[in-house]
Design an enzyme around this catalytic site. Structure first.
Site: not given
Ligand code: PMP
Length: 387
Positions: A150, A324
């Site tokens: 990501n 995050c």
């Molecule tokens: N996995 C990946 C690769 C992410 O980029 C993200 C954040 N978008 C997440 C997991 C966690 O997603 P969420 O915060 O929507 O639970």
């Protein structure tokens, strides 16, 4: 709103998706567990969405489990699998560049009797079979490697990893959040046993995720209750969001080829122009095995955060990496895993394109960047010493 070039962090919900969701808030408000006709309407969309998503990933509808998002799907996949299969072994393998949620699940499991090994990546962020083979042993029950990263956009050789695991009877989980909607997913071809998806990454609503669980793969539930989702994830289903995700997938299935071609044009233009015009600027991630919408640079002598704030003054939204982890002062663990020094990792900028970007957004980014870099480097004693 200005210009938005941070689609990896969050996506707007497509208007067509919102329209598909609306009836499920009032007119069709039923609970799929109710046996009357109002419940039947909810069951209909729940099962239709399961079917659409199943076929989207090359699987079957009864292999789709709805969750509250990617974090929960990752928890259910890894912790759920580890707990159910601990009699077979207590060893789990993840890649160094996994999303923070996976690293933290690994830490939790380590506190609960599991051993976790991390696969180092090469300078472009690729997991090689050689390094994977060095990490697995006779106690390994699960390997988790993200489909694409990501932050730096590197796409893994997922089919190779899947085949490697299948031959050894090791379950293979992949977090496909960064790849979904940009690459064709096929759990059969890639021999994937567990796969994490999120609705928002397909321009659907937040608060909904999916875990693909191959038939025959046994996992323990983490949410115990009324037994919904075949007992794997209890709780009344989020029907409006599930209707939205079905529409989001339907749109992506039609529009992905054209959309990704457009992103790739933006991406390749930005990479070419920035590397060609700004000195001491480098591309992070893989030069070719790369998400079509991802650009990730580092600039000598500049802090990524100062770059981001300078763009913010111009109403252009860009990123320094994963949203995050953006509130920590630590450099990105992904960039450190590539072998970058802390100061190099801190000098990074991520741009991700999406459905509503136009050529003029790319023009604005390219017109703005050189002056910002020049100004920040002028202020940087570090950079002056270097030239
Ligand atoms: N996995 C990946 C690769 C992410 O980029 C993200 C954040 N978008 C997440 C997991 C966690 O997603 P969420 O915060 O929507 O639970």
């Amino acid at each position: 709103m200005g210009i938005y070039l941070d689609y990896q962090s969050s996506k707007p919900v497509d208007r067509r998706v919102i329209d598909a969701m609306l009836p499920y808030f009032d007119e069709k408000f039923g609970n799929p567990s109710s046996l009357h006709h109002v419940g039947d309407v909810a069951t209909e969309i729940l099962e239709a969405s399961r079917k659409t998503i199943g076929s989207f990933v090359g699987g079957k509808s009864d292999e789709i489990v709805f969750t509250s998002g990617a974090t929960e799907s990752n928890n259910l996949a890894i912790t759920g699998y580890a707990m159910r299969n601990k009699n077979r072994g207590n060893h789990i393998v993840i890649a160094e560049i996994e999303h923070i949620s996976i690293h933290n699940i690994a830490k939790y499991l380590e506190k609960n009797g599991f051993v976790v090994s991390k696969i180092p990546v090469d300078q472009f962020g690729l997991v090689t079979l050689e390094k994977l083979a060095e990490r697995v042993n006779e106690k390994t029950i699960l390997v988790s490697v993200g489909y694409a990263n990501n932050e730096i956009g590197t796409i893994q050789n997922v089919a190779q990893i899947g085949a490697f695991c299948r031959e050894r009877n090791i379950a293979f989980h992949t977090d496909a959040v960064a790849a979904e909607g940009l690459l064709l997913l096929d759990v059969e071809k890639d021999k994937i046993d567990l796969m994490t998806l999120s609705s928002n990454d397909l321009y659907g609503p937040k608060g909904l995720g999916v875990l693909y669980v191959r038939n025959g793969i046994r996992i323990n539930p983490l949410t115990i209750g009324g037994g919904q989702e075949r007992g794997l994830r209890s709780g009344t289903e989020n029907i409006p969001a599930i209707a939205g995700m079905e529409k989001a997938v339907e749109i992506i299935q039609k529009e992905m080829p054209e959309e990704t071609r457009r992103f790739q044009k933006f991406r390749d233009r930005v990479i070419k122009e920035v590397l060609g015009s700004i000195p001491k600027c480098y591309l992070n991630g893989h030069p070719t095995s790369r998400l079509p919408n991802n650009v990730h640079f580092r600039f000598d002598g500049i802090e990524g955060e100062s770059l981001l704030l300078s763009f913010k003054e111009k109403n252009i939204a860009v990123s320094t990496g994963s949203a995050c982890s953006s509130k920590t002062l630590e450099p990105s663990h992904t960039l450190i895993a590539l072998g970058l020094l802390h100061e190099e990792a801190h000098g990074s900028l991520e741009v991700t394109f999406g459905r509503f970007n136009e050529d003029s957004d790319v023009d604005a980014f390219l017109d703005t960047l050189p002056a910002i870099v020049k100004r920040l480097r002028k202020l940087s004693p570090l950079y002056k010493e270097e030239v």
